[in-house]
Motif scaffolding. Structure first.
Motif, PDB file in Angstrom:
ATOM      1  N   GLU A  76      -7.754 -30.252   4.574  1.00  0.00           N
ATOM      2  CA  GLU A  76      -6.844 -29.667   5.544  1.00  0.00           C
ATOM      3  C   GLU A  76      -5.502 -29.398   4.891  1.00  0.00           C
ATOM      4  OE1 GLU A  76      -4.996 -32.037   8.747  1.00  0.00           O
ATOM      5  OE2 GLU A  76      -6.091 -30.714  10.114  1.00  0.00           O
ATOM      6  N   TYR A  77      -4.940 -28.230   5.196  1.00  0.00           N
ATOM      7  CA  TYR A  77      -3.652 -27.836   4.620  1.00  0.00           C
ATOM      8  C   TYR A  77      -2.763 -27.249   5.702  1.00  0.00           C
ATOM      9  CZ  TYR A  77      -5.845 -28.460   0.075  1.00  0.00           C
ATOM     10  OH  TYR A  77      -6.485 -29.005  -1.013  1.00  0.00           O
ATOM     11  N   ALA A  78      -1.477 -27.423   5.509  1.00  0.00           N
ATOM     12  CA  ALA A  78      -0.506 -26.846   6.438  1.00  0.00           C
ATOM     13  C   ALA A  78      -0.210 -25.395   6.106  1.00  0.00           C
ATOM     14  CB  ALA A  78       0.788 -27.657   6.429  1.00  0.00           C
ATOM     15  N   TYR A  79      -0.321 -25.031   4.831  1.00  0.00           N
ATOM     16  CA  TYR A  79       0.035 -23.682   4.385  1.00  0.00           C
ATOM     17  C   TYR A  79      -1.035 -23.159   3.431  1.00  0.00           C
ATOM     18  CZ  TYR A  79       4.338 -25.992   5.801  1.00  0.00           C
ATOM     19  OH  TYR A  79       5.254 -26.729   6.488  1.00  0.00           O
ATOM     20  N   LEU A  80      -1.228 -21.860   3.481  1.00  0.00           N
ATOM     21  CA  LEU A  80      -2.228 -21.223   2.630  1.00  0.00           C
ATOM     22  C   LEU A  80      -1.567 -20.084   1.862  1.00  0.00           C
ATOM     23  CD1 LEU A  80      -5.326 -21.334   2.047  1.00  0.00           C
ATOM     24  CD2 LEU A  80      -5.565 -19.462   3.688  1.00  0.00           C
ATOM     25  N   CYS A  81      -1.748 -20.093   0.552  1.00  0.00           N
ATOM     26  CA  CYS A  81      -1.174 -19.069  -0.328  1.00  0.00           C
ATOM     27  C   CYS A  81      -2.320 -18.381  -1.077  1.00  0.00           C
ATOM     28  CB  CYS A  81      -0.189 -19.694  -1.306  1.00  0.00           C
ATOM     29  SG  CYS A  81       0.692 -18.504  -2.328  1.00  0.00           S
ATOM     30  N   VAL A  82      -2.539 -17.097  -0.791  1.00  0.00           N
ATOM     31  CA  VAL A  82      -3.650 -16.350  -1.365  1.00  0.00           C
ATOM     32  C   VAL A  82      -3.161 -15.578  -2.592  1.00  0.00           C
ATOM     33  CG1 VAL A  82      -5.411 -14.600  -0.951  1.00  0.00           C
ATOM     34  CG2 VAL A  82      -4.706 -16.144   0.902  1.00  0.00           C
ATOM     35  N   ALA A  83      -3.789 -15.838  -3.732  1.00  0.00           N
ATOM     36  CA  ALA A  83      -3.403 -15.179  -4.986  1.00  0.00           C
ATOM     37  C   ALA A  83      -4.651 -14.803  -5.770  1.00  0.00           C
ATOM     38  CB  ALA A  83      -2.493 -16.086  -5.814  1.00  0.00           C
ATOM     39  N   THR A  84      -5.600 -14.172  -5.088  1.00  0.00           N
ATOM     40  CA  THR A  84      -6.901 -13.868  -5.695  1.00  0.00           C
ATOM     41  C   THR A  84      -6.932 -12.531  -6.421  1.00  0.00           C
ATOM     42  OG1 THR A  84      -7.553 -13.062  -3.495  1.00  0.00           O
ATOM     43  CG2 THR A  84      -8.243 -15.281  -4.103  1.00  0.00           C
ATOM     44  N   GLY A  85      -5.857 -11.752  -6.359  1.00  0.00           N
ATOM     45  CA  GLY A  85      -5.817 -10.496  -7.092  1.00  0.00           C
ATOM     46  C   GLY A  85      -6.470  -9.354  -6.336  1.00  0.00           C
ATOM     47  N   ARG A  86      -6.193  -8.131  -6.839  1.00  0.00           N
ATOM     48  CA  ARG A  86      -6.700  -6.939  -6.157  1.00  0.00           C
ATOM     49  C   ARG A  86      -7.543  -6.067  -7.074  1.00  0.00           C
ATOM     50  NH1 ARG A  86      -3.522  -3.468  -3.546  1.00  0.00           N
ATOM     51  NH2 ARG A  86      -4.473  -1.661  -4.527  1.00  0.00           N
ATOM     52  N   HIS A  87      -7.966  -6.586  -8.236  1.00  0.00           N
ATOM     53  CA  HIS A  87      -8.730  -5.767  -9.178  1.00  0.00           C
ATOM     54  C   HIS A  87     -10.048  -6.437  -9.572  1.00  0.00           C
ATOM     55  CE1 HIS A  87      -4.575  -4.090  -9.941  1.00  0.00           C
ATOM     56  NE2 HIS A  87      -5.285  -3.012  -9.695  1.00  0.00           N
ATOM     57  N   TRP A  88     -10.797  -6.868  -8.578  1.00  0.00           N
ATOM     58  CA  TRP A  88     -12.077  -7.517  -8.904  1.00  0.00           C
ATOM     59  C   TRP A  88     -13.235  -7.037  -8.025  1.00  0.00           C
ATOM     60  CZ3 TRP A  88     -14.565 -10.395  -5.159  1.00  0.00           C
ATOM     61  CH2 TRP A  88     -13.788 -10.802  -4.062  1.00  0.00           C
ATOM     62  N   PHE A  89     -12.940  -6.380  -6.912  1.00  0.00           N
ATOM     63  CA  PHE A  89     -14.011  -5.899  -6.015  1.00  0.00           C
ATOM     64  C   PHE A  89     -14.065  -4.377  -6.114  1.00  0.00           C
ATOM     65  CE2 PHE A  89     -16.137  -4.754  -2.097  1.00  0.00           C
ATOM     66  CZ  PHE A  89     -17.114  -5.739  -1.975  1.00  0.00           C
ATOM     67  N   PRO A  90     -15.051  -3.813  -6.840  1.00  0.00           N
ATOM     68  CA  PRO A  90     -15.074  -2.364  -7.102  1.00  0.00           C
ATOM     69  C   PRO A  90     -15.123  -1.534  -5.831  1.00  0.00           C
ATOM     70  CG  PRO A  90     -16.674  -3.529  -8.478  1.00  0.00           C
ATOM     71  CD  PRO A  90     -16.190  -4.520  -7.468  1.00  0.00           C
ATOM     72  N   ARG A  91     -14.324  -0.461  -5.831  1.00  0.00           N
ATOM     73  CA  ARG A  91     -14.365   0.495  -4.731  1.00  0.00           C
ATOM     74  C   ARG A  91     -15.107   1.737  -5.199  1.00  0.00           C
ATOM     75  NH1 ARG A  91      -8.975   1.241  -3.348  1.00  0.00           N
ATOM     76  NH2 ARG A  91      -8.776   2.993  -4.803  1.00  0.00           N
ATOM     77  N   TRP A  92     -16.201   2.055  -4.523  1.00  0.00           N
ATOM     78  CA  TRP A  92     -17.007   3.225  -4.840  1.00  0.00           C
ATOM     79  C   TRP A  92     -16.576   4.392  -3.952  1.00  0.00           C
ATOM     80  CZ3 TRP A  92     -21.073   3.042  -8.505  1.00  0.00           C
ATOM     81  CH2 TRP A  92     -21.319   1.772  -9.041  1.00  0.00           C
ATOM     82  N   PRO A  93     -16.874   5.611  -4.347  1.00  0.00           N
ATOM     83  CA  PRO A  93     -16.534   6.757  -3.500  1.00  0.00           C
ATOM     84  C   PRO A  93     -17.133   6.582  -2.106  1.00  0.00           C
ATOM     85  CG  PRO A  93     -17.231   7.519  -5.665  1.00  0.00           C
ATOM     86  CD  PRO A  93     -17.498   6.044  -5.628  1.00  0.00           C
ATOM     87  N   SER A  94     -16.313   6.785  -1.090  1.00  0.00           N
ATOM     88  CA  SER A  94     -16.773   6.640   0.292  1.00  0.00           C
ATOM     89  C   SER A  94     -16.178   7.775   1.140  1.00  0.00           C
ATOM     90  CB  SER A  94     -16.342   5.291   0.865  1.00  0.00           C
ATOM     91  OG  SER A  94     -16.783   5.124   2.176  1.00  0.00           O
ATOM     92  N   ASP A 124       3.276 -17.851  10.260  1.00  0.00           N
ATOM     93  CA  ASP A 124       4.322 -18.171   9.290  1.00  0.00           C
ATOM     94  C   ASP A 124       3.867 -19.220   8.279  1.00  0.00           C
ATOM     95  OD1 ASP A 124       4.283 -20.466  10.786  1.00  0.00           O
ATOM     96  OD2 ASP A 124       6.392 -20.409  11.370  1.00  0.00           O
ATOM     97  N   ASN A 125       2.550 -19.379   8.158  1.00  0.00           N
ATOM     98  CA  ASN A 125       2.039 -20.315   7.153  1.00  0.00           C
ATOM     99  C   ASN A 125       0.906 -19.704   6.326  1.00  0.00           C
ATOM    100  OD1 ASN A 125       0.114 -20.321   9.223  1.00  0.00           O
ATOM    101  ND2 ASN A 125      -0.368 -22.497   8.966  1.00  0.00           N
ATOM    102  N   LEU A 126       0.905 -18.349   6.242  1.00  0.00           N
ATOM    103  CA  LEU A 126      -0.077 -17.631   5.433  1.00  0.00           C
ATOM    104  C   LEU A 126       0.661 -16.626   4.555  1.00  0.00           C
ATOM    105  CD1 LEU A 126      -2.933 -16.809   4.608  1.00  0.00           C
ATOM    106  CD2 LEU A 126      -3.037 -15.347   6.655  1.00  0.00           C
ATOM    107  N   PHE A 127       0.515 -16.794   3.232  1.00  0.00           N
ATOM    108  CA  PHE A 127       1.281 -15.991   2.281  1.00  0.00           C
ATOM    109  C   PHE A 127       0.348 -15.347   1.252  1.00  0.00           C
ATOM    110  CE2 PHE A 127       3.524 -20.013   3.282  1.00  0.00           C
ATOM    111  CZ  PHE A 127       4.415 -19.507   4.213  1.00  0.00           C
ATOM    112  N   PHE A 128       0.782 -14.206   0.727  1.00  0.00           N
ATOM    113  CA  PHE A 128       0.001 -13.460  -0.250  1.00  0.00           C
ATOM    114  C   PHE A 128       0.884 -13.156  -1.457  1.00  0.00           C
ATOM    115  CE2 PHE A 128      -1.963 -12.890   3.790  1.00  0.00           C
ATOM    116  CZ  PHE A 128      -3.329 -12.807   3.552  1.00  0.00           C
ATOM    117  N   ILE A 129       0.365 -13.421  -2.640  1.00  0.00           N
ATOM    118  CA  ILE A 129       1.101 -13.181  -3.878  1.00  0.00           C
ATOM    119  C   ILE A 129       0.341 -12.156  -4.725  1.00  0.00           C
ATOM    120  CG2 ILE A 129       2.099 -14.200  -5.970  1.00  0.00           C
ATOM    121  CD1 ILE A 129       3.313 -15.275  -3.417  1.00  0.00           C
ATOM    122  N   GLY A 130       1.018 -11.078  -5.101  1.00  0.00           N
ATOM    123  CA  GLY A 130       0.437 -10.100  -6.018  1.00  0.00           C
ATOM    124  C   GLY A 130      -0.322  -8.969  -5.359  1.00  0.00           C
TER     125      GLY A 130
END
Length: 456
Positions: A132-150, A361-367
């Protein structure tokens, strides 16, 4: 489980380790979880987590002095544009220098993160353990799930189809030597791969498909200077004289430098750029125009349809190819959140100051931005922002003000929108505004009781 003030950081790539360092300095109790067996994320070639998009020959497209962390310079013996392995080593050195490796749990990613009714986060790890956590910081990056033509192009293709995410070299994972190839896209990866596969020693035809015009920026300008030599590191204040320069004047100056070094895209049969240089993300390549001018790369317009071994383009031309490589970017996904909790793409991810989820106010995103510079120095400033917030030295503005800013058409450019260009940020301008907001929030904290934000 009892509620406590600990923070969970998801991911130990370059953004994740920036978050860990900032939280350590702010005195925040946290745990960081990483699926891989080492730090570095996307910069780790053939990362054991299977998410890295690094190909064997990759070098940085930003010079080392503009990509490094502000308080940990890259080694002076690194070249102007380091090799991917050097960046991975640099990330390892960063973690050891600031001494927080023991706060990272490797080979243990986050399986699910669920927000409970009382506002706390119940985090289930890949090991099956729950915390259990009070705060969550997401830093998983944005260049790992390929986007195909749609939507997918009409028709069928009988050859090899792959995404640039899976490309390693001309022989891995598919043997592309002695084959005709179409690369779709015009980002940095598309140009690097096209130039590598287009060399005549490979003895085949390389087509490069682009739907619209972009600027191409060289790695070096006249005199051997890195292309970004006159751009300040985002952590440094921009000189007043530079802030007063009109954007159009600055763009024209850079265009003149590019024309003197490489020439304009139209000189080599490419479409004219749709936007001014300072208002769009340019592709970087010192080699592209040479390959085009030598006949190694043939420029084609957008794809209209696929037809067996052939590709039909929007101008009516038709060419047979053995393989298609889609360098069409990446989508933002959060597999650890329940379906519908967050957008599955990047069009509707609205973040206040590109960091705070306006709903909580306890969910943050980095990058999670597309900077007109390297991600590392901007993520570093975002991480410091979160550290000040959780330390109680900064207080968020009222929720209605945050919601208004994040609404479509909100006052400041603080969210992603459907237009791809709106995801780009001017690094120095963004960091300067983030620091101003820290000053405003510090005054709010001093006027009231200094406390950490409590989850809603």
């Amino acid at each position: 489980m009892r509620r406590h003030g600990r923070t969970c950081v998801i991911g130990a790539g370059s953004s994740g380790i920036a978050a860990c360092k900032a939280l350590s300095e702010a005195g925040i109790d946290y745990d960081c979880f990483e699926t891989s067996d080492r730090v570095g994320g996307n910069w780790v070639f053939k990362n054991s987590n299977g998410m890295s998009s690094i190909y064997r020959s990759l070098h940085m497209n930003t010079s080392r002095s503009k990509m490094e962390f502000s308080d940990f310079p890259m080694p002076s013996d690194y070249p102007d544009y380091p090799f991917h392995e050097q960046i991975a080593v640099y990330c390892e050195q960063y973690v050891d220098h600031f001494g927080f490796r023991d706060r990272i749990r490797f080979k243990c990613g986050v399986e699910r993160a669920q927000r409970r009714d009382d506002g706390t986060w119940l985090v289930t790890l890949q090991s099956g353990e729950t915390r259990e956590y009070a705060y969550l910081c997401v830093a998983t990056g944005r260049h790992w799930f390929p986007r195909w033509p749609s939507p997918r192009y009409p028709g069928t293709f009988d050859g090899i189809e792959m995404h640039a995410h899976d490309y390693i070299d001309p022989a891995d994972p598919h043997d592309l030597r002695e084959k005709s190839i179409l690369v779709v896209g015009f980002g940095n990866s598309a140009l690097d791969i096209a130039c590598e596969l287009g060399r005549k020693e490979q003895n085949h035809t390389l087509y490069l498909s682009m739907r619209r015009g972009y600027w191409v920026v060289p790695r070096f300008f006249g005199g051997g200077r890195p292309a970004d030599h006159n751009i300040e590191h985002p952590s440094k204040p921009v000189p007043l004289r530079r802030r007063l320069w009109p954007k159009r004047w600055s763009a024209r100056r850079r265009v003149r430098d590019i024309e003197a070094t490489l020439g304009r895209p139209e000189h080599f049969g490419l479409p004219a750029p749709e936007r001014e240089l300072d208002f769009t993300r340019a592709a970087t390549s010192q080699e592209l125009y040479n390959r085009i001018g030598s006949g190694d790369i043939v420029i084609k317009p957008g794809i209209e349809r696929l037809d067996g071994k052939a590709v039909v383009f929007s101008d009516g031309s038709r060419n047979e190819v053995d393989a298609i490589i889609y360098a069409t970017g990446y989508s933002i996904v959060f597999p650890f959140f329940a379906d519908g909790f967050m957008p599955t793409g990047d069009k509707d991810l609205r973040l206040w100051n590109r960091v705070v989820d306006p709903r909580f106010d306890n969910l943050f995103f980095i990058g999670f931005m597309q900077p007109l510079c390297a991600v590392i120095p901007v993520a570093e400033q975002q991480a410091r922002f979160v550290g000040e917030l959780l330390a109680g030295r900064y207080r968020l503005p009222p929720p209605d003000e945050i919601a208004e800013a994040c609404a479509p058409g909100g006052g400041r450019p603080v969210h992603f929108a459907s237009d791809a260009y709106s995801r780009h940020i001017g690094c120095s301008d963004y960091v300067r505004e983030l620091r101003r907001e820290l000053e405003r929030g510090a005054r709010r904290a001093r006027q009231g009781v200094i406390r950490r934000p409590e989850p809603a």
